[in-house]
Design a protein around this motif. Sequence first.
Motif, mmCIF file in Angstrom:
data_model
loop_
_atom_site.group_PDB
_atom_site.id
_atom_site.type_symbol
_atom_site.label_atom_id
_atom_site.label_comp_id
_atom_site.label_asym_id
_atom_site.label_seq_id
_atom_site.Cartn_x
_atom_site.Cartn_y
_atom_site.Cartn_z
ATOM 1 N N ALA A 1 -5.224 -7.428 -3.220
ATOM 2 C CA ALA A 1 -5.591 -8.376 -2.246
ATOM 3 C C ALA A 1 -4.305 -9.181 -1.590
ATOM 4 O O ALA A 1 -4.458 -9.665 -0.610
ATOM 5 C CB ALA A 1 -6.519 -9.315 -3.019
ATOM 6 N N ALA A 2 -3.350 -9.277 -2.590
ATOM 7 C CA ALA A 2 -2.113 -10.180 -2.010
ATOM 8 C C ALA A 2 -1.119 -9.203 -1.285
ATOM 9 O O ALA A 2 0.044 -9.974 -0.773
ATOM 10 C CB ALA A 2 -1.325 -10.799 -3.140
ATOM 11 N N MET A 3 -1.358 -8.190 -1.254
ATOM 12 C CA MET A 3 -0.387 -7.090 -0.178
ATOM 13 C C MET A 3 -0.304 -7.677 1.026
ATOM 14 O O MET A 3 -1.349 -7.890 1.750
ATOM 15 C CB MET A 3 -0.839 -5.728 -0.534
ATOM 16 N N ALA A 4 0.784 -7.557 1.560
ATOM 17 C CA ALA A 4 1.153 -7.520 3.034
ATOM 18 C C ALA A 4 1.336 -5.966 3.705
ATOM 19 O O ALA A 4 1.568 -4.765 2.950
ATOM 20 C CB ALA A 4 2.392 -8.021 3.193
ATOM 21 N N PRO A 5 1.233 -5.963 4.907
ATOM 22 C CA PRO A 5 1.394 -4.578 5.794
ATOM 23 C C PRO A 5 2.711 -3.878 5.273
ATOM 24 O O PRO A 5 3.705 -4.669 5.345
ATOM 25 C CB PRO A 5 1.155 -4.772 7.034
ATOM 26 N N GLY A 6 2.885 -2.646 4.977
ATOM 27 C CA GLY A 6 4.112 -1.938 4.716
ATOM 28 C C GLY A 6 4.299 -2.196 3.181
ATOM 29 O O GLY A 6 5.312 -1.349 2.771
ATOM 30 N N GLU A 7 3.682 -2.745 2.587
ATOM 31 C CA GLU A 7 3.909 -3.032 0.952
ATOM 32 C C GLU A 7 3.471 -1.625 0.321
ATOM 33 O O GLU A 7 2.212 -1.175 0.785
ATOM 34 C CB GLU A 7 3.387 -3.890 0.484
ATOM 35 N N GLN B 1 -7.341 4.263 12.154
ATOM 36 C CA GLN B 1 -6.486 3.001 12.461
ATOM 37 C C GLN B 1 -6.101 2.556 10.961
ATOM 38 O O GLN B 1 -7.120 2.421 10.037
ATOM 39 C CB GLN B 1 -7.418 2.010 13.016
ATOM 40 N N LEU B 2 -4.899 2.377 10.807
ATOM 41 C CA LEU B 2 -4.215 2.007 9.460
ATOM 42 C C LEU B 2 -3.772 0.587 9.478
ATOM 43 O O LEU B 2 -3.687 0.140 8.321
ATOM 44 C CB LEU B 2 -3.249 2.980 9.014
ATOM 45 N N ASN B 3 -3.317 -0.018 10.477
ATOM 46 C CA ASN B 3 -2.879 -1.171 10.811
ATOM 47 C C ASN B 3 -3.493 -2.357 9.850
ATOM 48 O O ASN B 3 -4.400 -2.677 10.249
ATOM 49 C CB ASN B 3 -2.446 -1.445 12.138
ATOM 50 N N ILE C 1 1.816 6.439 6.950
ATOM 51 C CA ILE C 1 1.037 5.109 6.475
ATOM 52 C C ILE C 1 1.726 3.869 6.663
ATOM 53 O O ILE C 1 1.383 3.015 7.285
ATOM 54 C CB ILE C 1 0.349 5.133 5.102
ATOM 55 N N LEU C 2 3.049 3.963 6.189
ATOM 56 C CA LEU C 2 3.992 2.959 6.342
ATOM 57 C C LEU C 2 4.559 2.602 7.584
ATOM 58 O O LEU C 2 4.389 1.336 8.142
ATOM 59 C CB LEU C 2 5.122 3.025 5.320
ATOM 60 N N ALA C 3 4.638 3.558 8.602
ATOM 61 C CA ALA C 3 5.068 3.367 9.914
ATOM 62 C C ALA C 3 3.614 2.950 10.713
ATOM 63 O O ALA C 3 4.109 2.082 11.703
ATOM 64 C CB ALA C 3 5.473 4.767 10.338
ATOM 65 N N HIS C 4 2.643 2.975 10.422
ATOM 66 C CA HIS C 4 1.502 2.234 10.752
ATOM 67 C C HIS C 4 0.888 0.933 10.272
ATOM 68 O O HIS C 4 -0.230 0.667 10.427
ATOM 69 C CB HIS C 4 0.270 3.444 11.063
ATOM 70 N N GLN C 5 2.039 0.613 9.084
ATOM 71 C CA GLN C 5 1.697 -0.755 8.891
ATOM 72 C C GLN C 5 0.513 -0.861 7.928
ATOM 73 O O GLN C 5 -0.303 -1.973 7.842
ATOM 74 C CB GLN C 5 1.538 -1.784 9.808
ATOM 75 N N GLY C 6 0.131 0.316 7.039
ATOM 76 C CA GLY C 6 -1.092 0.206 6.188
ATOM 77 C C GLY C 6 -0.472 -0.498 5.049
ATOM 78 O O GLY C 6 0.701 -0.404 4.721
#
Length: 391
Positions: free
Chosen positions: A103-109, A8-10, A46-51
């Motif tokens: 720590a400040a990253m959002a999903p997909g960054e 699970q990567l989301n 990874i990006l498609a799964h919002q990691g």
Amino acid sequence: MKSIHDLQLNGRRVLLRADFNVPMNERGEITDDIRIRTVLPTIEHILAHQGKLVICSHMGRPKGQPVAEFSLAPVAAHLQSLIGRPVRLAPDCVGDAVQEIVAAMAPGEVVMLENLRFHKAETANDPDFSAQLAGLADVYINDAFAVSHRAHASVVGVAERVADKAAGLLLQAEIDYFHKAMDTPVRPLVALVGGAKVSSKLAALENMLTKVDRMIIGGAMANTFLKSQGIDVGSSKVEEDLLESAARLIDKAREKGVKIFLPVDFVVADAFSAEATVKNVTVQDVPPTWMALDIGPASTILFKEALQDAKTIVWNGPMGAFEIDAFARGTMALCQAVASSHALSITGGGDSNAAVKKAGEERNITYMSTGGGAFLELMEGKSLPGIEALS
């Protein structure tokens, strides 16, 4: 060993170990981006799964200190152009600033850490350094087959400290193709082995004798085998201390019913140079001061016949000094023979892949491995530390 598909990567921080040690020119421009492109499927998954994607890699040999020419800045910029979204380069790979960025990253960054080998602790597999890297990850993905034979912090140390870990799509493909070729091959299985040194491939040759139906040996390493059979090869490169080992390997192959093919003629030269005087001779007729730098036309025909009915071909190492056109014909001819065969064909990184590219046959090889050293260790029957750590 888990696949990236199993995790699970989301919304999770995904630390991806890639091998972005790409060649660059004196202007700092990437001259071949294949190592980046081969990891794109994993990155896109990874990006498609919002990691939250954190990429780490090494570049060159900075010897444990920051060196501007080995910065991953050009890689980050190039990756950004390939994936169409920002790739932020962190100022280091560990430390407070890096922790704050992650720590400040959002999903997909996407964040790329600076060169791992700016720290000696990376190659030393230092536990504190490993723990700092692991602290950036909820999930660890290894997609760097080419360094998976190295027990380094980012390859082994992190994997030992992150519970959710798996192989990336490139690493999984490397392992799957190798096992398909060497453990469950469609036969006949033929190994085509070349390059300069017997010493670097003796263990692989011995292990492959238990698996292959035929073995073709070319390149400078063939000289040692020929001399072990009493053939004088002039001033050609020979590893004198391995003559007995070469002779034993030929005897062992005979006992196992594995046919070994050695050159019967050479392209020889009076110097290792593009301007040298060149001629074709049989292996028995190499002049005393001349050196063999390619297999000759008769050897090319012999080797092509040995490959003709192969259903699986594993190739590691060229047949001669193919970088110089005068000594490239044998290697180029075998590139074309392997590419035109109906066999499952796998080339083992490094010079083998370079030869295939020079021949323009990349699209006709089933699989071109990204890791020469790692591939060779698999051929030796060894387990790779990076793979073991994932298990």
